[in-house]
Each structure stands twice: as C-alpha cells, then as structure tokens.
Write an enzyme that holds these catalytic residues in place. Structure first.
Site, short mmCIF file in Angstrom:
data_model
loop_
_atom_site.label_atom_id
_atom_site.label_comp_id
_atom_site.label_asym_id
_atom_site.label_seq_id
_atom_site.Cartn_x
_atom_site.Cartn_y
_atom_site.Cartn_z
N LYS A 148 2.31 -12.42 3.74
CA LYS A 148 3.57 -12.23 2.98
C LYS A 148 4.48 -13.43 3.16
O LYS A 148 5.03 -13.97 2.19
CB LYS A 148 4.30 -10.96 3.45
CG LYS A 148 3.54 -9.68 3.16
CD LYS A 148 4.38 -8.47 3.54
CE LYS A 148 3.49 -7.27 3.76
NZ LYS A 148 2.52 -7.01 2.69
N LYS A 174 -12.86 -10.21 5.76
CA LYS A 174 -12.14 -9.03 5.26
C LYS A 174 -13.06 -7.82 5.19
O LYS A 174 -13.99 -7.78 4.38
CB LYS A 174 -11.60 -9.39 3.87
CG LYS A 174 -10.64 -8.42 3.30
CD LYS A 174 -9.22 -8.70 3.72
CE LYS A 174 -8.35 -7.55 3.25
NZ LYS A 174 -7.12 -7.41 3.99
N GLY A 232 0.80 -1.22 0.00
CA GLY A 232 0.00 0.00 0.00
C GLY A 232 0.83 1.27 0.00
O GLY A 232 0.47 2.25 -0.65
N ASN A 233 1.98 1.25 0.72
CA ASN A 233 2.77 2.50 0.85
C ASN A 233 3.43 2.91 -0.46
O ASN A 233 3.91 4.03 -0.60
CB ASN A 233 3.82 2.36 1.95
CG ASN A 233 4.88 1.34 1.61
OD1 ASN A 233 4.59 0.27 1.08
ND2 ASN A 233 6.12 1.65 1.91
N LYS A 278 -3.31 -9.71 -1.71
CA LYS A 278 -2.46 -9.38 -2.85
C LYS A 278 -1.12 -10.13 -2.82
O LYS A 278 -0.54 -10.40 -3.88
CB LYS A 278 -2.22 -7.87 -2.95
CG LYS A 278 -1.21 -7.29 -1.97
CD LYS A 278 0.03 -6.81 -2.66
CE LYS A 278 1.10 -6.27 -1.75
NZ LYS A 278 1.16 -6.45 -0.36
#
Ligand code: ADP
Ligand code: MG
Length: 321
Positions: A277, A131, A13-14, A215
């Site tokens: 991740k 979510k 996101g960043n 993602k």
C-alpha cells in the site's frame, strides 16, 4: 467552472468479506452495499469515482470449486478464475451502487470492465514465486505437483501445503483507453479487480499467465493511467503506523516522500499487507505528483477532506480537498 476531481478507490478485502464471515453470498452483498454507501457519499461531494478492489478470498473459493468439480468439468486456469472473480465482485458493486444511486434520483451508469494487466516475462518474480493461492493440501499431493508440473509449493505455518505463484509488478493496463472513455462518459467504472488479470504481451499477442498481481500496486497503475487526482486506499486500519504493534507505535497523519522512503528502509511496513500500500502510494506521488491516502473504509469522506487517514504527498502537506 469546477472540474470534478477523479478519485481511484482501492477497496481492501474487508469491503467485501469481513474476518470471521464464511463468504455466503448475502454476507458479501451486504458488505458491498455498505461500501457503496460511502461511494455514493463521495459522488455527492462531487468526486468522479473509479473503483478497484481485492479478490483474494473470492478467487481462492473459485479455485476450490474448480478443484472439487474437476471430476465432472475441466478446471480453469488461475487467470480465468481471476476474470471470474472480477465479474463476481463487479456484479455486486454494479447492482448495489446503481440501486443506491437510483434511490437518490441519480441515473449514473455503473460499469465493470474485465481488465488485463501486462506483466514482464523477465520480471524476477517469475524466478521466485511467493504468493500462496488456492486450498491447503497434504505433503504428498504437493510433492507430486512439484515433480510432475514443476509447480512451487510451500508448507504454510503448520496449516498444510499450498501452491505459490509469482507476484510480478504491474506494467500496463490493456483496456486503459476503454476505461478512460467510460470515465469521460460519466460512468462509474469498476476496473482492474484483484490487481488485474496478469498477461504477457509477445509481439502484440496477449496470453494469460499463472501469477497474482498485488491489488494496491495494480490500483496505482490504474490511477496513474487515467490521470487521477487522488489515489485512495481503503483498508481496515485508520492510519499507517510506524513501530506497528510495538509499545512505541505511532499513527501518522501524513508522510512526505522522504519519510516514506526512510520508513520503508527501516522496515515499518509489512510485506503483503501495508508494504504494497505504502509503495503504491509512493509510486503514485512520484509518477503523478498527486495525493495518495491510506484510510479505513468508514472514514473515506473524512480522509478526502484531510480529517482522517494518512496523507502521502511530495512535501507532506495536508490541505482540505
Ligand atoms: P487489505 O485487504 O485492505 O489489502 P491488508 O490486510 O492487506 O488489507 O493490509 C492491512 C493490514 O496491514 C492491517 O490490518 C494491519 O494489520 C497491517 N499492517 C502492517 N503494517 C502496518 C503498519 N505499519 N501500519 C498499519 N497497519 C499495518
Ligand atoms: Mg492486501
């Protein structure tokens, strides 16, 4: 002949929206431009680059716009909003990256592909939506949506009520062959944004479903499907840590598969942030035997060279790329 290594980069996101920013277009574009400077550096280093990215804040904003405008134009379903966010973010990357490449005399094409990800209708996630998506509402509206539409809503840490949707496991990228052909042709491909648009495949007929794919897990499918050498997850911390935010926190330079599995069992990686991740990297190493790296955005090149980030390989080796 030196064959270029293919790297799938999963942008967090960043890379697009920094904490505290409002999401004004110019802010997002400037963040994307800075991210693309890193991508160009990787390409100059000889890597073939495929880009995927998160879309949480962007799809959230599109949902709010749909809801706010629904008195005048019909609101679109979540899968369509996801497709819109792939276009929005892909457009910014395409333009920024092409501008930078042209500036350094390169004419490499940059292409964004609207990407669908098949999920399994029987995935247990569909029984247990987790979510949160879209804006916060009051309890009355939440209760009405639950009663009338059978939706699931939760009270989100005192901030109000939010709809929650399932987060199923990614199974197969519908556009896999097209992505491969574009990569082979030499294009930089932006694909599977937001983890991909979740669809179910019923006897060859695809239909969008109301769900959100992680993602990083979606990026792993992309990396595996195109046979990438390296899967590089770029986020806002320099390395994966064990005992994260505890006095004995320790940042890791590398992990073997055995260590990954042990730390997962011990609960070091938070669900919804570092958890997916590390799991995505584990799957990539198990499925493809390659190298997976988790690193911060600004040390992407150093991470590829083995000088930064956390390297995840079968046996924990860490040698220069
Ligand atoms: P992205 O938008 O890049 O996907 P996330 O917020 O989902 O970013 O995940 C990155 C965050 O994961 C970090 O900012 C950090 O706060 C958090 N995190 C949770 N557990 C760990 C851990 N064990 N080591 C490092 N960071 C962790
Ligand atoms: Mg995340």
């Amino acid at each position: 002949m030196v064959i270029a290594k293919t790297v799938v980069i999963a942008l967090g996101g960043n890379a697009i929206l920094q904490p505290g920013q409002k999401g004004v277009y110019e802010e997002q574009l400037e963040n994307v431009r800075k991210t693309c400077v890193q991508v160009v550096a990787m390409m100059e280093d000889g890597y073939r680059v495929v880009i995927t990215h998160g879309n949480g804040p962007q799809v959230g904003n599109i949902l709010i716009q749909n809801e706010a405008g629904s008195g005048q134009v019909p609101a679109m379903p979540l899968d369509v909003c996801g497709a819109e966010s792939q276009g929005l973010i892909g457009y910014m990357i395409q333009q920024s990256l092409s501008n930078l490449l042209r500036g350094s005399g390169e004419s490499t094409p940059v292409v964004t592909l609207v990407t669908q990800m098949v999920v399994d209708k029987r995935d247990p996630a569909f029984q247990k939506p987790t979510k949160p998506v879209g804006p916060f509402y009051d309890e009355a509206k939440a209760r009405r949506a639950m009663a009338e539409k059978g939706e699931t809503w939760i009270e989100d840490s005192g901030r109000g009520w939010r709809k929650v949707v399932p987060s199923p496991d990614p199974v197969r990228i519908v556009e896999r062959d097209a992505i491969l052909a574009l990569v082979e042709s030499g294009a930089v491909v932006v694909a599977n944004g937001g983890g991909g648009i979740p669809v179910v495949d019923e006897g060859g007929v695809l239909t969008g479903v109301e769900a959100v794919i992680d993602k990083d897990l979606g990026g792993q499918r992309l990396a595996a499907d195109i046979g990438a050498d390296v899967f590089l997850i770029l986020t806002d911390v320099p390395r994966v840590a064990i005992n994260y935010r505890k006095p004995d926190q320790m940042e890791l330079d590398s992990m073997t598969l055995d260590e990954v599995e042990r730390y997962q069992r011990e609960g070091h990686f938070k669900a919804g942030s570092m958890g997916p991740k590390v799991e995505a990297c584990r799957r990539f190493v198990v499925n493809c035997g390659g190298l997976a790296i988790i690193s911060s955005l600004d040390s992407a090149i150093d991470a590829l060279k083995g000088r930064a980030g956390t390297w995840i390989t079968a046996n924990g080796e860490r040698k220069p790329n």
